[in-house]
Every structure is written in C-alpha cells, then in structure tokens.
Design an enzyme around this catalytic site. Sequence first.
Site, PDB file in Angstrom:
ATOM      1  N   ARG A 183      44.778  39.726  52.447  1.00 19.05           N
ATOM      2  CA  ARG A 183      43.654  38.952  51.927  1.00 19.05           C
ATOM      3  C   ARG A 183      43.946  37.474  52.152  1.00 19.05           C
ATOM      4  O   ARG A 183      45.082  37.039  52.036  1.00 19.05           O
ATOM      5  CB  ARG A 183      43.423  39.248  50.451  1.00 19.05           C
ATOM      6  N   GLN A 187      40.815  36.559  44.373  1.00 12.35           N
ATOM      7  CA  GLN A 187      39.412  36.624  43.944  1.00 12.35           C
ATOM      8  C   GLN A 187      38.859  35.216  43.686  1.00 12.35           C
ATOM      9  O   GLN A 187      39.584  34.328  43.283  1.00 12.35           O
ATOM     10  CB  GLN A 187      39.290  37.489  42.688  1.00 12.35           C
ATOM     11  N   CYS A 462      40.024  41.914  38.516  1.00 11.52           N
ATOM     12  CA  CYS A 462      40.240  42.927  37.475  1.00 11.52           C
ATOM     13  C   CYS A 462      40.098  42.330  36.081  1.00 11.52           C
ATOM     14  O   CYS A 462      39.293  42.772  35.275  1.00 11.52           O
ATOM     15  CB  CYS A 462      41.632  43.532  37.626  1.00 11.52           C
ATOM     16  N   GLU A 464      41.098  38.669  35.782  1.00 10.43           N
ATOM     17  CA  GLU A 464      41.379  37.251  35.969  1.00 10.43           C
ATOM     18  C   GLU A 464      40.189  36.397  35.533  1.00 10.43           C
ATOM     19  O   GLU A 464      39.062  36.867  35.440  1.00 10.43           O
ATOM     20  CB  GLU A 464      41.706  36.961  37.435  1.00 10.43           C
ATOM     21  N   ARG A 672      51.646  38.602  34.667  1.00 12.05           N
ATOM     22  CA  ARG A 672      50.452  39.386  34.355  1.00 12.05           C
ATOM     23  C   ARG A 672      50.798  40.877  34.418  1.00 12.05           C
ATOM     24  O   ARG A 672      51.766  41.277  35.046  1.00 12.05           O
ATOM     25  CB  ARG A 672      49.319  39.104  35.347  1.00 12.05           C
TER      26      ARG A 672
END
Length: 824
Positions: A183, A187, A462, A464, A672
Amino acid sequence: MSQCCCLSPQEERLQGTKKVNRQGRERVYKILDRIQFTVPHVDIERARYFTESMRQTEGELLTLRWAKALKNVAEKMTVYITPDQLLAGRVGQLGRYGILYPEIDGDFYIEVMKDLPNREKSPFQIDPTDMQILMEEIAPYWEGKTYHEHLNKVLPAEIRGVTYHDERGLKSKFVVSETSSYRSALQWVPDYEKAMKRGFIDIQNEAKAKLAGLDLTNSVDIWEKKPFLEAMIIVCDAIMIWAKRHAQLARDTAAATSDPVRKQELLRMADICEHVPAYPARNFREAVQCQWFVQMFSRIEQKASAIISNGRMDQYLYPYYKKDIEEGTLTSEEAKELLECMWVDMAQFIDLYINPTGNEFQEGYAHWEAVTVGGQTPEGEDATNELSYLFLESKREFPMTYPDLAVRIHSRTPDRFLYEIALTVQDGSGFPKLINDEEVVPLNAIKGCPINEALDYAISGCTETRMPNRDTYTSGCVYINFATALEMLMNNGRLHYYGDELIGLETGDPTRFQTWEEFYEAYKAQHINLLQKAFQQQHIVDRLRPQHFAAPLSSVLHNLCMKNMQDLHSEKIEGGVDYSYFEFLGYATVVDSLAAIKKLVFEEKRLTMREVLDAMNANFVGYEPIQEMLKNAPCYGNNDPYADSIAKDVDRFTQVEAEKSSRDRGIHVDVRYVPITSHVPFGKIIAATPNGRVAGFPLADGSSASHGADHNGPTAVLLSNYHSKNYGMINRASRLLNIKLSPKCVAGEQGAKKIMSIIRTWCDLKLWHLQFNIVNRDTLLAAQKDPNSYRNLIVRVAGYSAYFCDMSPDLQNDIIDRTEHADL
C-alpha cells in the site's frame, strides 16, 4: 437451513421467516442483483496510463510526475455509467473490479498474476489480452523501480531475517511484517467538505496565486515549491476533466435511450457532473456526487490501504440535506436512495492485493470506507442530526457489507440515538462499530492536535482516526507477532516452524530459570528485541517512501500541504501530527501463557517447566490433563486481577519502548491492537503455547480475550480491557475489541436496552473501540456446510464486516470459535 431457537433479524431474512423489503429500493437491488457474489475482475487501465505517463516524465519532481500521470489517466481511461445508477464515477469496468498500482508491487506480477483466478483467498479474473499488456508493457517498466524492491534491497540482513521468508521478499516471515510494500499510504480521509464548499476551480486559483507569488531567485522556490504548485494546478484539471467526460457520457447515453424517465435522470446527471467538482455544490445531489468523484479519484491517485474513508458524512452533507428538505426539493427517501446508489457502487470496487502477504491480512475482499456519524462538533456539542439517524436506518433496511458504518459515542450521546444504534446492532450484521470520544478526543489533544480538530476527527480504517487537515503521517505500519517472542523464549531464540534458524535472542534453556522474575525478564528481552528490529525497519520505510510515492490530490485538499507547499508524502510537514504505530499481535495469547507459567510453574509448582515443554512439543497429544490445567489458569478477559496485571505490565513496557523510539525517530509512535485478519496466518507459524493453545491455531485478535477463555461475560471483558490499559501513558492508540453475543440474550426491547447499557459502560470506561457479532453458532456451522443458502450472511471480522462465505475456512473457524456470550 439452521434451526435456532432465537434468530437475529439477519438470520430471519436468511431463513425466509422475515422478508427483505425491496419496495422503494428497486433501483439499487437491480444493480446489486447483477453484481453480487460475482468473481471480481482486474481492470488494467489505471496501471497502463499511469505507467505511460511516468515513462515520459523521468527526472521531474515526483509530485509533478504523479499529477501528470493522473491527468493522463483522467483523459484516457474508459468512463462508465452503471445502468440504473444516479451517480457517475467508477475507476474500472462494469461489475466488481480491482485496479493495479505497479509502482508499489509490479515486481510481483510475473510470479503472482497467473494464479489470481485460482487462488484460495479473494480470487480475481483477468482477461488474457490484459494479462499480455500487463506483462509486456507495464511490468517491464517497473522492474527495479518499485518501492518493494528498494525496501527489500536496503534492509539489513538481521531485519530482513524477521521480515521476509525468501530472498525476493515475496512472502512474509510473519514475525515482524511490514505492510508498506502492498500500500502506498495508510487509510486516509480527504477533506470532502473543502471540495464541496469551494470547488476545484477556486482551489486551483489558490495554487495559481501562490505560484505567482514565488521568488524565482530562490532555489527552494524554483526547484521544490514551483513544481509542487504546478502539480496542484494539474491535478485540479485532472479531476475536472474526468468529471466532464462523465457529463458527456451521460448526455450521449441519454440521447440513445428511449426510456423517458431514465433520459431525464441521465440529463440531470450530466448537469450535475458539469457543475461539480469544478464549482461549489448547490444542493444535496451535487454534494453527494462531488464526494463520490473525490473518493474515486483518490483511488486512482494511490492505494491507501484499501481505505479512502467517507469521513463525517452526517456533518458535511447535513447543510445541503437540511436546505433541500426545507425547500421541498428532496425527501428523506430520495436522499437515502442516492446514498444507497453510492453504497452499491462502492461494493463494486474491490481492493486487489497482488502481494501474497497483503492478501493474507485482508481476507474476504476486505475494504472498509467508514462512514462516521454522531460524535461532537468542533465546539464540543453533540453532533447528532437527522442524517445520523438516516444512515442507521439505511444500514438496517439495506444490509450490505459496504459502507462500513462507524458511530462516535460520548457521555452525552442522546438516548434516542443510542437506541437506534442498539436496533442496528441487534440486526446481526456487525454494524455499527463504535469509537469512544471520551478516549480519542483528549488523547489526540494531548498528543498535539488542536482541541477543535481533535473533536472533529473521522474514523478511518478498522479503528483508526484521522483529522483531515492535521494528520500528515501516511507511512505503512508494522505487525509484530509477539507470540514468537514467547516461543523463542521457550526454544532458545528459535521457532519450530523455521527449524534451527536463530531468529530471536539465545536466552538459554527455560528449565534453568529459578524464579518468575528471571523468566519474565527473559521474555521481555525477546519482546523488546522484536520491537527494536521493527523500529529499525520502520525508520528505513519512512525514509524510502517519499522517493517512491506522491499524492497531489490529497495534498491540494490538505491545508498544511498547501501552506508549506509540500506533498503529503513528504518526510516532515510543519504543523502536522505524525502518529506512527505498530500492531501488537497475540496480546491475550501472550498474557494467558505468561499467567499460566507464573501460576502453575513458579508459584503453585503444580507443573515443572520440563512438563510444560514436553506437553507443548507433543502439541498436547497424550498430555491432555496438562493442557486443561494450562487452560484453566487465570486468563485475560475475565476481570481477573492476576491476568490483567500481567497484561497491563506487558502494555506498559511496550509503550516505554515506543516512547524511546518516538524520541529517536522524531515522530510519535503508538502501540495498537488491531490485527485485521493477520492473527490467523500469524498463528499458523506458532507452535503450541503455554495457555493450552494448539499449534497453528489463530492468535487472540486485537485486545479481545483468547477464544473460549472469557467465561465471566462481556462486562468482565470490558473490565479486563480497562484494567490492562495504562491511562497515564500516551503512546497508546486503538484497541480493537470484538464481543460475540447470542441473539437470544439481546432479543426484543429488553435486549436493545441491554445493548445500550453495555455501550454506556464501555464509554464510561474510556475504551477505544467496540463491535459486536450477534449470530448463532449453528448458523455459522450451517453456512460452512451449505454456503449457497447463506450467501448473504454478513459477519464482523476485524474492523469490517464481510460475507461469511467469502472467507477461507481458517477465518470462518476463527469467527466460529470466538466465545459466544449467552447472557449480559
């Protein structure tokens, strides 16, 4: 079909005891019926025209090259209007589709593309002619240029050894897994409101004015700021050209149609596309179309971890909705239909992971463009409005996996809104996920975000959160399999899966530890060694990425990028907040194992370390009594101070190391607990563990309890999460928490009140995230046996919902094995 004593509304629909109401939704169901459950195909046009331009612009500033490439794509890629649609704008052929980003992982194409149609997880079709173009035109250009190749080349051997399983870096080691090679960004949430309120002509004029004001005797202005601003001007042209091409297509299609109703719809679509996104939106229909153009063009721009989120839709769309409702030009049902047209086109864009590791981590055609509703205004008032309720109604009435629906909860969330949330949860499809303002807002403010912007966060990914004009960190994160630290402690730095290869520290024979303190210090050494390697890996990642990626569209919509005249992918942007993070995988697996060893070996001395090792090495075959003893030791998730205190200390020293890395690297590093689906492949390389888990079984997910280990109900799960958090430390972030409930325990009016109560408790405890699965185990088992009868079964996976039958058997079993609480 499964026969359960009490069914969720979703299960009733599946069994035919509750009909799906299609009245008023004929349009969206016609679209959905054509595409649902078809195997998606690969569209190569984005990759082809992006590559064509990049080949022509070598030597120029990367942001400028990227903008020119996007304009080339906007001018040449085929534009489509889905039959029956009210919105224009898709970035691939009709049907379900995925697009390619060869700048990231083009070096995988030769090995991987041929297997796409037949791979077990998330297969894709590809046309033979497109495959030939891909191999002859596209892939050769990127050979030696991709980000993945660069990263694989420069990683030191000791870091590569925990990152990749092969020399080419095609497969993860599943120990310290980087995510940046599949990626180009984490996101993201664009500033949709800016596009709607100003339009791209005005935004472009801002760039032109800045360009005119540059000092052309200044080297920085000439070589950095000038090409940046030229890129901003070009990307504004690109998205406007793309929209105008849709306007022309709508007019051409209208001229060719004999249906007078459809003709008028297409002509109105053409008028809208000629106005937005070039000019400010004047009404709800234009605002929605503008948002959709920005969202889809953002997908052309970059692969943002499958997630270009929708942001706070109930906030930025509400002024247009309210105005149109008051003027009588729009009804709530028309607004809902328009939004559901967006949902059904969103469902057709399927994120394609060429990288095998990315595909393992994002099972079930996962992508989750979160719609954020509720929460607070920038002034700290409750933000709930009529649109907030409409989004919940749409999710109940038109159940789909897309979009992901996320609700912000705070201490003053109205009871009426909370009741509607509870009704949506009761439906059983896993929506909405909940994010807690009482934790997120003050934490982001403490980390450096202005309070008004902290109050205005949107949910992205998810669990964040993003602040669209303050966040500047886009780099990929790292997933750390801390169950490997545990196994390497028990096996002198080695993993059974990888034979005699030394991966961790040689901490010696575990039978020689005389005290719990010695054992625990050795565990911490293995744990911290993984962290240090992960931080080194991510330091390299952060330095390389600006050489490979740019984001002119995201930059032109970002206040700080425009102010500083820097691309969003720049290493450091003044005024921005850089929230880097790593994922803790196997939290409860590690905690329960440590608790079992401490209790049974060192304190009660009911077992010796040798007995535990022998049982684990035999995968507990022939050692079942020992396995039961280990399983019955204190476990996280039961509000047990014994286990929870260990969990808290593990989190504490992990945050201490994160804080050290923050100082060393000059960015803020958070821990996290968000696995997506990585806890399943991570578990496959882990042998039997001291909590009684067998070899190859999935690790515990997120901050949830180990499967079957939480015996005291969901409130105890919440309290374990609360007691294990270090609220006095700030290197913490999202904790994904799954709770699975039987439909019977939350049925009816009383059930809705129970859900409201547990949400209020969760909010008071200041936990970050909460989501529910409300489905009978028998239904899941029946779906495994007869998938065709359960094609529409939606379940909550990680921070997203997916069709159960799109998942691998391993992931299906992981969801089945989660503890189902029968009582609140």
